[in-house]
Design a protein around this motif. Structure first.
Motif, short mmCIF file in Angstrom:
data_model
loop_
_atom_site.label_atom_id
_atom_site.label_comp_id
_atom_site.label_asym_id
_atom_site.label_seq_id
_atom_site.Cartn_x
_atom_site.Cartn_y
_atom_site.Cartn_z
N ASP A 1 23.29 -113.10 13.15
CA ASP A 1 22.96 -113.61 14.47
C ASP A 1 24.13 -114.45 14.98
N SER A 2 24.44 -114.33 16.26
CA SER A 2 25.51 -115.15 16.82
C SER A 2 25.31 -115.34 18.32
N ASN A 3 25.94 -116.37 18.83
CA ASN A 3 25.93 -116.70 20.25
C ASN A 3 27.37 -116.87 20.70
N ALA A 4 27.63 -116.54 21.95
CA ALA A 4 28.96 -116.75 22.52
C ALA A 4 28.81 -117.54 23.82
N SER A 5 29.92 -117.99 24.32
CA SER A 5 29.88 -118.75 25.58
C SER A 5 29.28 -117.91 26.69
N GLY A 6 28.69 -118.59 27.66
CA GLY A 6 28.10 -117.89 28.79
C GLY A 6 26.71 -117.35 28.52
N GLY A 7 26.14 -117.65 27.35
CA GLY A 7 24.78 -117.21 27.05
C GLY A 7 24.67 -115.86 26.39
N VAL A 8 25.79 -115.25 25.99
CA VAL A 8 25.75 -113.96 25.31
C VAL A 8 25.20 -114.17 23.90
N LYS A 9 24.27 -113.29 23.49
CA LYS A 9 23.61 -113.42 22.19
C LYS A 9 23.55 -112.09 21.47
N TRP A 10 23.59 -112.16 20.15
CA TRP A 10 23.40 -111.01 19.27
C TRP A 10 22.42 -111.41 18.18
N ARG A 11 21.48 -110.51 17.85
CA ARG A 11 20.53 -110.74 16.78
C ARG A 11 20.40 -109.46 15.98
N GLY A 12 20.73 -109.52 14.69
CA GLY A 12 20.63 -108.32 13.88
C GLY A 12 21.18 -108.51 12.49
N VAL B 1 23.64 -99.07 23.26
CA VAL B 1 22.59 -98.15 23.68
C VAL B 1 21.57 -98.94 24.50
N GLU B 2 21.24 -98.43 25.66
CA GLU B 2 20.39 -99.12 26.62
C GLU B 2 19.04 -99.52 26.04
N MET B 3 18.68 -100.78 26.30
CA MET B 3 17.36 -101.33 26.04
C MET B 3 16.96 -102.13 27.28
N LYS B 4 15.69 -102.46 27.40
CA LYS B 4 15.23 -103.30 28.51
C LYS B 4 15.77 -104.71 28.29
N GLY B 5 16.62 -105.18 29.21
CA GLY B 5 17.18 -106.52 29.12
C GLY B 5 18.44 -106.63 28.29
N GLY B 6 19.05 -105.50 27.95
CA GLY B 6 20.29 -105.55 27.18
C GLY B 6 20.58 -104.23 26.49
N SER B 7 20.97 -104.29 25.22
CA SER B 7 21.29 -103.07 24.50
C SER B 7 21.18 -103.28 23.00
N LEU B 8 21.13 -102.17 22.29
CA LEU B 8 21.26 -102.14 20.84
C LEU B 8 22.73 -101.84 20.59
N GLU B 9 23.41 -102.75 19.90
CA GLU B 9 24.85 -102.62 19.70
C GLU B 9 25.16 -102.24 18.27
N PRO C 1 18.35 -114.00 29.67
CA PRO C 1 18.43 -115.25 28.91
C PRO C 1 18.34 -115.05 27.40
N ASP C 2 17.81 -113.93 26.95
CA ASP C 2 17.70 -113.68 25.52
C ASP C 2 17.89 -112.20 25.24
N VAL C 3 17.96 -111.85 23.96
CA VAL C 3 18.14 -110.45 23.57
C VAL C 3 16.84 -109.68 23.82
N PRO C 4 16.92 -108.37 23.94
CA PRO C 4 15.72 -107.57 24.13
C PRO C 4 14.77 -107.72 22.93
N THR C 5 13.50 -107.56 23.22
CA THR C 5 12.48 -107.59 22.16
C THR C 5 11.94 -106.19 21.95
N GLY C 6 11.15 -106.04 20.94
CA GLY C 6 10.52 -104.75 20.69
C GLY C 6 11.20 -103.93 19.62
N TYR C 7 12.37 -104.38 19.15
CA TYR C 7 13.05 -103.68 18.07
C TYR C 7 13.95 -104.67 17.34
N THR D 1 21.38 -107.19 21.78
CA THR D 1 22.20 -108.13 22.56
C THR D 1 21.75 -108.11 24.01
N ASN D 2 22.00 -109.21 24.70
CA ASN D 2 21.67 -109.26 26.13
C ASN D 2 22.80 -108.69 26.99
#
Length: 189
Positions: A75-86, A145-153, A46-52, A102-103
């Motif tokens: 920061d941006s959001n796309a349809s379907g719940g895709v999110k980016w924060r950075g 790059v793999e993160m818990k709950g998504g990735s670092l893009e 439901p959201d981007v990974p935390t911790g970084y 990103t998730n």
């Protein structure tokens, strides 16, 4: 500077829209649903990974080593719940990276079978590089790059007109940057 920001914003929106349009499998009503045989890593969190937070957690010496300047929140959001924060940066007469959490998972990216896909490991984490922008395959590269709950893009734009980096392979530049940033991530992220 304004044209650089506009370019980065357009590049992010284009890439986000492209991934969202080709993103996760969906049911007929548009809800995200895993495909048969998929794992939890293919389910959109439901959201981007935390911790970084790439905007604050990338050490300045890493940014300086790549001559990255002019940090801009992306920061941006796309349809379907895709999110980016950075954030985005630019290298004068060189490439422009956008680094976000990103998730979207590495498995989701792999399942899309984008052009020039390569899988490898960076600092013990699974990573995948792809060329997702068909109109500029040599000038744009994305690494997740793999993160818990998504990735670092790492979304890298490197137009051939750039004096310092335009003749260099964009995915090589992106991987070099990722290999400097990823070791700064906590193992819990």
């Amino acid at each position: 500077m304004t044209s650089g920001r506009n370019f980065r914003r357009l590049a992010i929106l284009f890439a986000g829209a492209a991934l969202a349009l080709t993103g996760c499998d969906s049911s007929t009503d548009g809800d995200l649903t895993p495909t048969a045989g998929s794992s939890a890593s293919k389910t959109l969190a439901p959201d981007v990974p935390t911790g970084y937070d790439p905007c604050t957690d990338i050490p300045q010496p890493v940014l300086d080593s790549e001559n990255l300047r002019s940090k801009d929140k992306q920061d941006s959001n796309a349809s379907g719940g895709v999110k980016w924060r950075g954030c985005a940066w630019i290298q004068t007469d060189g490439y422009a990276p956008v680094i976000t959490t990103t998730n979207i998972t590495v498995d989701m990216v792999r399942d899309k079978k984008f052009a020039d896909t390569h899988e490898y490991t960076i600092n013990g984490r699974r990573a995948i590089s792809t060329r997702q922008v068909e109109e500029h395959p040599e000038g744009v590269c994305t690494i997740n790059v793999e993160m818990k709950g998504g990735s670092l893009e790492f979304f890298l734009s490197n137009p051939p007109s750039r004096k310092n980096t335009g003749a260099l392979d964009t995915c090589t530049l992106a991987r070099t940057l990722a290999e400097k940033v990823v070791p700064t991530m906590p193992v819990t992220a």
